[in-house]
Design a protein around this motif. Sequence first.
Motif, short mmCIF file in Angstrom:
data_model
loop_
_atom_site.label_atom_id
_atom_site.label_comp_id
_atom_site.label_asym_id
_atom_site.label_seq_id
_atom_site.Cartn_x
_atom_site.Cartn_y
_atom_site.Cartn_z
N PHE A 151 -3.57 77.64 27.45
CA PHE A 151 -4.81 77.79 28.21
C PHE A 151 -4.54 77.99 29.70
CE2 PHE A 151 -4.14 73.24 28.63
CZ PHE A 151 -4.55 72.97 29.92
N LEU A 152 -3.40 77.43 30.17
CA LEU A 152 -3.04 77.60 31.57
C LEU A 152 -2.68 79.06 31.83
CD1 LEU A 152 -2.72 75.99 34.16
CD2 LEU A 152 -0.33 75.67 33.59
N ILE B 223 -3.80 71.95 17.02
CA ILE B 223 -4.84 71.77 18.04
C ILE B 223 -6.21 71.52 17.41
CG2 ILE B 223 -6.15 72.98 19.83
CD1 ILE B 223 -3.78 72.17 21.19
N MET B 227 -8.20 68.16 17.93
CA MET B 227 -9.55 68.21 18.47
C MET B 227 -10.48 67.35 17.62
SD MET B 227 -9.83 72.24 19.44
CE MET B 227 -11.59 72.36 19.36
N ILE B 314 1.82 68.60 26.63
CA ILE B 314 0.99 69.80 26.58
C ILE B 314 -0.27 69.53 25.75
CG2 ILE B 314 0.86 72.13 25.61
CD1 ILE B 314 3.61 72.67 26.61
N THR B 317 -2.73 67.48 27.72
CA THR B 317 -3.35 68.31 28.75
C THR B 317 -4.43 69.20 28.14
OG1 THR B 317 -1.20 68.36 29.80
CG2 THR B 317 -2.82 69.87 30.64
N ALA B 318 -4.11 69.82 26.99
CA ALA B 318 -5.09 70.71 26.36
C ALA B 318 -6.33 69.94 25.92
CB ALA B 318 -4.46 71.42 25.16
N PHE B 321 -8.34 68.89 28.89
CA PHE B 321 -8.94 70.09 29.46
C PHE B 321 -10.21 70.47 28.69
CE2 PHE B 321 -9.23 74.77 29.36
CZ PHE B 321 -9.49 75.00 30.69
N LEU B 322 -10.18 70.29 27.37
CA LEU B 322 -11.33 70.61 26.53
C LEU B 322 -12.39 69.50 26.56
CD1 LEU B 322 -9.57 72.12 23.40
CD2 LEU B 322 -10.75 73.33 25.21
N ILE B 324 -12.22 66.46 25.49
CA ILE B 324 -12.28 65.49 24.40
C ILE B 324 -11.07 64.57 24.42
CG2 ILE B 324 -13.76 66.68 22.76
CD1 ILE B 324 -11.39 67.98 21.59
N LEU B 337 -7.50 69.88 35.56
CA LEU B 337 -7.58 71.33 35.32
C LEU B 337 -8.97 71.76 34.87
CD1 LEU B 337 -4.11 72.11 33.73
CD2 LEU B 337 -5.02 73.01 35.86
N GLY B 356 -1.55 72.15 37.04
CA GLY B 356 -0.92 72.91 35.96
C GLY B 356 0.55 73.15 36.24
N ALA B 357 0.88 73.39 37.52
CA ALA B 357 2.28 73.60 37.88
C ALA B 357 3.10 72.35 37.59
CB ALA B 357 2.38 73.97 39.36
N VAL B 359 2.49 70.24 35.14
CA VAL B 359 2.72 70.23 33.69
C VAL B 359 3.93 71.10 33.36
CG1 VAL B 359 1.74 70.77 31.44
CG2 VAL B 359 0.26 69.93 33.25
N VAL B 360 3.93 72.33 33.90
CA VAL B 360 5.00 73.27 33.60
C VAL B 360 6.35 72.71 34.05
CG1 VAL B 360 5.88 75.59 34.04
CG2 VAL B 360 3.44 75.23 33.73
N VAL B 363 7.52 69.86 31.75
CA VAL B 363 7.96 70.32 30.45
C VAL B 363 9.30 71.04 30.54
CG1 VAL B 363 7.38 71.89 28.58
CG2 VAL B 363 5.64 70.42 29.52
#
Lengths: 333, 381
Positions: A151-152, B223, B227, B314, B317-318, B321-322, B324, B337, B356-357, B359-360, B363
Amino acid sequence: MAKYILKRLIYALILLWLISIVSFLVIELPPGDYLTSVVAALEQSGSKVSVEQLEALRQQYGLDLPSYLRYFRWISGFLVGDFGYSFEWNRPVSDLVVEPLILDAFIAVLIVLVTYAIAIPIAVYSATHQYSVGDHTVTFLSLLGLATPSFLLALVTLYIATTWFGIDLTGLNSDEFLLAPWSLAKFADMLWHLPTQILIVSTYMAAGVVRVMRASLLDELRKQYVVTARAKGVGERKLLFKYPVRLALNPIISEMAMVLPATISAATVTAVVLGLPTAGPMLLRALISQDTFLSATILMFLSFLVIIGSTIADLLLVLVDPRIKLERSEIRG
Amino acid sequence: MADNLTLNDDTASNDTSTKAADDYFAASQWSLIRFKFKKHRLAMAGLTILAVLYTLALFPGFFSVNTHNETHTDYILMPPQGIHFVDAAGNFSLRPFVYGVRQEIDDETWEKTYVRDEAVRHPIRFFPQRENENLWGALTLGRHLVGVEAPGVWFPFGTDEFGRCLFSRTIAASQISLFIGIAGVMLSFLIGSFMGGLSGYFGGTIDIAIQRLIEFVLSIPSIPLWMALAAAMPQEWSSTQVFFGITIVLSVVGWANLARVVRGKTLEIREADFVMAARLMGVPTMQIIRRHILPSFASYLIVSITLGVPAMIIAETALSFLQIGIKPPAVSWGVLLQAAQSPNALSQSPWLLIPGAFVVLTVICFNFVGDGLRDAVDPYR
């Protein structure tokens, strides 16, 4: 061979059945049901709901039944294409999910194809030019790709598109087509919007595939038969594509079983960012509003896609590599 | 071990290369792994960066420059402020400073813009005096490590739509984001080594059942399943409960890969003589798996664990971000984010992507460390 295919299909069916149970269980987990959230919303806006009214609604939706009976109702409807009723949309689930799920399947297939179309040539180049500038660039980019949530990547793409090129890439159709019935023009418009998601997810997926393919091709290139072939004067290009590349593809095909779930996952999240009318955003909404049948149906169909895909991948693998047929049928046989 | 090394010192002290070689041959498995790991430059760099990030995450109040949930209504969606050593007149000062900021409103479009006020300079100091700040975290000393004195403001990463300091929020968020990865992997490891151990040790029906279960878990797209599980958490849960809830949700899927590794290795090792000896001596099965089998391939497990953390980070984060996963007022990188979700906000305030940077970066570092470890534990390389 026919026996193996039959076995594989029966196995897939059992998996599908298990997935239906898990989907339903997971969706039933939260305390309360759809009506609880409706009542909460109504009470917040000041109106009162009577107990009788509530009970009537419960009965109408079948929410008063025990879970296993509701599961039974839901799953037996599946066989005749009835997936239950969506409380939130006030429509049968089958009306709602067909279009997004077909779109999802279509997108997933395209993503897998584009992923391989991007990844395989890059991996072959990278492995044959080991430690060159190009190889280092590829390695660096694939490490970056592996570390970036999908998503990023979508967010960054959107940012670049809007600020540098002034295009809005969100949505499946431009505004003028949003409510129009399906037509050739609308389809053409969709084709212009689809590639965004497909390219984003494929790039993301390709990062992993490149890493695997490069490593396995490097392993193959070190083997004796390559040296022998070279000593016999086989041309480099023919030498490369005749055996090593084909053998290095095997782990890629057997990884399909892993690539597909990842594709569906990435497509789900990126669709939310890009505002696409696919199953992902619909699932998210249904989960939050506890729209049980809708979310369970989507969750189940997304898993269907994966299982169908990995069954095909397994069968493909048998066709491509005769050695695997033996091992597999021994294990499963 | 230590005796061995001193012995070598006596015999080979006149020749350093022989000494190094002797050390090498006399070293234990773990020191060999350490030697090899230290030679892996990328892995060492990754480890160093991770150490820094985790230190920041342990003491977020101390290392941030503002309080992370304090709103500054005069500075909404302000771009990052640069640090300067040289002022407009070309004078150099050793102490870095930031310029003051003035808000200007365009007469026609009513658009707000932030303008650098070069007349005002706020020097950056250690342990600055600031009012009314309630710092949190294990080590606070009551002050931030660096910052500018009130009434000056310094937002190194800019501010969000409520005028909160994005730098301080990113640091505060790293606490949940970084530790949920570890917690998720640890829980997955417990489940995975239990299931994988049983599967590999007993074989037969148990093995087939667990193998099928693993295949089943891996065939559900993670995912959507995450979710569904995350959405199943009650709304009224506290931040701590949500943290552990998400950890459990992540390990529901995460254990499967670890179980595969454990099963494969257990199959190899269960035939070894020392396992047979333990069995003959009447050691209970679980104890054989836990005390004798698992430690014998601990190094491989550490590699799998290290490489398992990024997926967890990750995923969290996802989910956040959503909306939930982790929920405000608790902050994680995914929560931050969310602010960047609309294309409009994004094109006007791209600095909202900075979390976000992080996170990257995290990882990538975990992947480097994992790759380095994998090379280090492999005796054939």
